[in-house]
Design an enzyme around this catalytic site. Structure first.
Site, PDB file in Angstrom:
ATOM      1  N   THR A 263     -16.607 -35.016   6.089  1.00 48.69           N
ATOM      2  CA  THR A 263     -16.337 -34.743   7.498  1.00 48.69           C
ATOM      3  C   THR A 263     -16.293 -33.243   7.716  1.00 48.69           C
ATOM      4  OG1 THR A 263     -15.135 -36.802   7.881  1.00 48.69           O
ATOM      5  CG2 THR A 263     -14.688 -35.007   9.403  1.00 48.69           C
ATOM      6  N   PHE A 265     -15.076 -30.148  10.169  1.00 44.47           N
ATOM      7  CA  PHE A 265     -14.046 -29.802  11.136  1.00 44.47           C
ATOM      8  C   PHE A 265     -14.337 -28.414  11.695  1.00 44.47           C
ATOM      9  CE2 PHE A 265     -12.316 -32.685   8.049  1.00 44.47           C
ATOM     10  CZ  PHE A 265     -11.515 -33.560   8.763  1.00 44.47           C
TER      11      PHE A 265
END
Length: 363
Positions: A263, A265
């Site tokens: 992921t 960010f």
């Protein structure tokens, strides 16, 4: 163990003690330099900024590339990040808002980027992270933007349409999902809590092993862990940190369907970063409503040899069936090729907003 081996071990331990003393002295010298930097900056400007994302990225990238081993480069970079974090806290302790509660992957991303000497502040929604930074209650915020298997986090993109904040950094975090519970056996689990993205990232595993179990989407994986800790017969998909925080056992580890599940960010703050030499820029664009408008948005990048790494469209939220585009490009807005592309783009587009230029993630 022979007498010779014992002598050798004693010599090695003595050398380790000597090295530890040298390391401590060097870290103390570095901390003193940080304090002197703070003094000089405060004398020049009471509102001076102490956190420089581009400077930290340059240092960490140099450490990563020049590490001689035997520690791997990622571990060496992590150690230096913590030293830098502790030294920065002597100048100014940063407050960093993140999508909470405690134990989320977003908090892990914040700590990976800033180190453990910052104060992390849990917020209950992405909107609240933005507002906390906009109001000045937190220096920076960390929000998820995209996952390697499930794609973009649209709520974060939409918030940039109204926010004056800039992107000043990015973090990439390898995501490992664990099935957590107070129960001791999968057969005792009747309901699984998790964020909808995590449920999607573990879909194949759940279909194969818990196909009969109810799946309930909640606001975050940490919230899922918190609920499961209070409700018998339930489990949560969350991190190892959440297991420790909420007193849960790991029924099954690494249940994500993709072994490379990552992921990305974004770090948000009041302004962009300066050039670091290895940067990205994120743009918000809208096109005039005419034939070839999308081509007109993209051609300036090709004309100036600027690479695109991502393009997403979102409803404009102003007029039905009109869209805006979020585009990531390689380079800083101050780099001549990017600056040239932006100048040409402003002549062709209805809206050009630079959401931020920032250093590429350092692993």
């Amino acid at each position: 163990m022979s007498a010779g081996d014992e002598t050798t071990l004693a010599d090695i331990r003595q050398r380790i003690d000597s090295l530890d003393a040298q390391i401590m002295a060097l870290i103390s010298d570095r901390a003193a330099c940080a304090q002197e930097v703070a003094r000089i900056k405060r004398e020049a400007d009471e509102q001076a900024e102490f956190y420089r994302p581009e400077r930290e990225a340059q240092v960490l990238r140099r450490i990563h590339q020049s590490n001689p081993g035997p520690l791997d480069s990622e571990e060496m970079t992590r150690l230096f990040r913590e030293i830098m974090s502790a030294c920065l806290a002597l100048e100014q302790q940063l407050s960093v808002a993140f999508l909470g509660p405690e134990g989320t992957f977003t908090q892990a991303a914040a700590l990976k980027h800033f180190g453990h000497s910052v104060k992390t502040v849990a917020m209950s929604a992405i909107d609240e992270v933005f507002r906390e930074v906009e109001s000045g209650s937190a220096h920076y915020g960390v929000v998820p933007i995209e996952n390697s298997t499930e794609g973009v986090v649209t709520h974060t993109l939409d918030r940039f349409m109204q926010s004056p904040l800039s992107i000043c950094g990015e973090v990439e975090l390898r995501i490992h999902h664990h099935l957590l519970s107070t129960e001791r056996d999968l057969a005792q689990v009747e309901r699984v809590y998790s964020h909808q993205q995590s449920l999607a990232q573990c879909r194949e595993w759940l279909d194969a092993r818990l196909s009969h179990v109810e799946r309930v989407a909640v606001s975050s994986n940490a919230e899922a862990a918190r609920r499961s800790a209070r409700e018998p017969g339930t489990a949560a998909i969350a991190s190892e940190a959440a297991a420790e925080l909420y007193g849960l056992g790991v029924l099954s580890a690494n249940i994500e369907d993709s072994p490379d599940n990552t992921t990305r960010f974004l770090v948000i703050g009041p302004r962009s970063s300066g050039p670091s030499g290895h940067d990205k820029t994120t743009l918000l664009l809208s096109a005039r409503n005419r034939p070839g408008s999308l081509f007109a948005l993209l051609s300036p990048f090709a004309n100036h040899d600027v690479s695109l790494t991502r393009i997403e469209s979102r409803p404009s939220q102003c007029v039905n069936w009109e869209y805006v585009f979020f585009i990531d490009i390689v380079g800083h807005a101050a780099d001549p090729p990017v600056a040239g592309a932006l100048q040409e783009l402003r002549e062709a587009a209805e809206l050009v907003k630079v959401l931020g230029s920032y250093p590429k993630a350092v692993l």
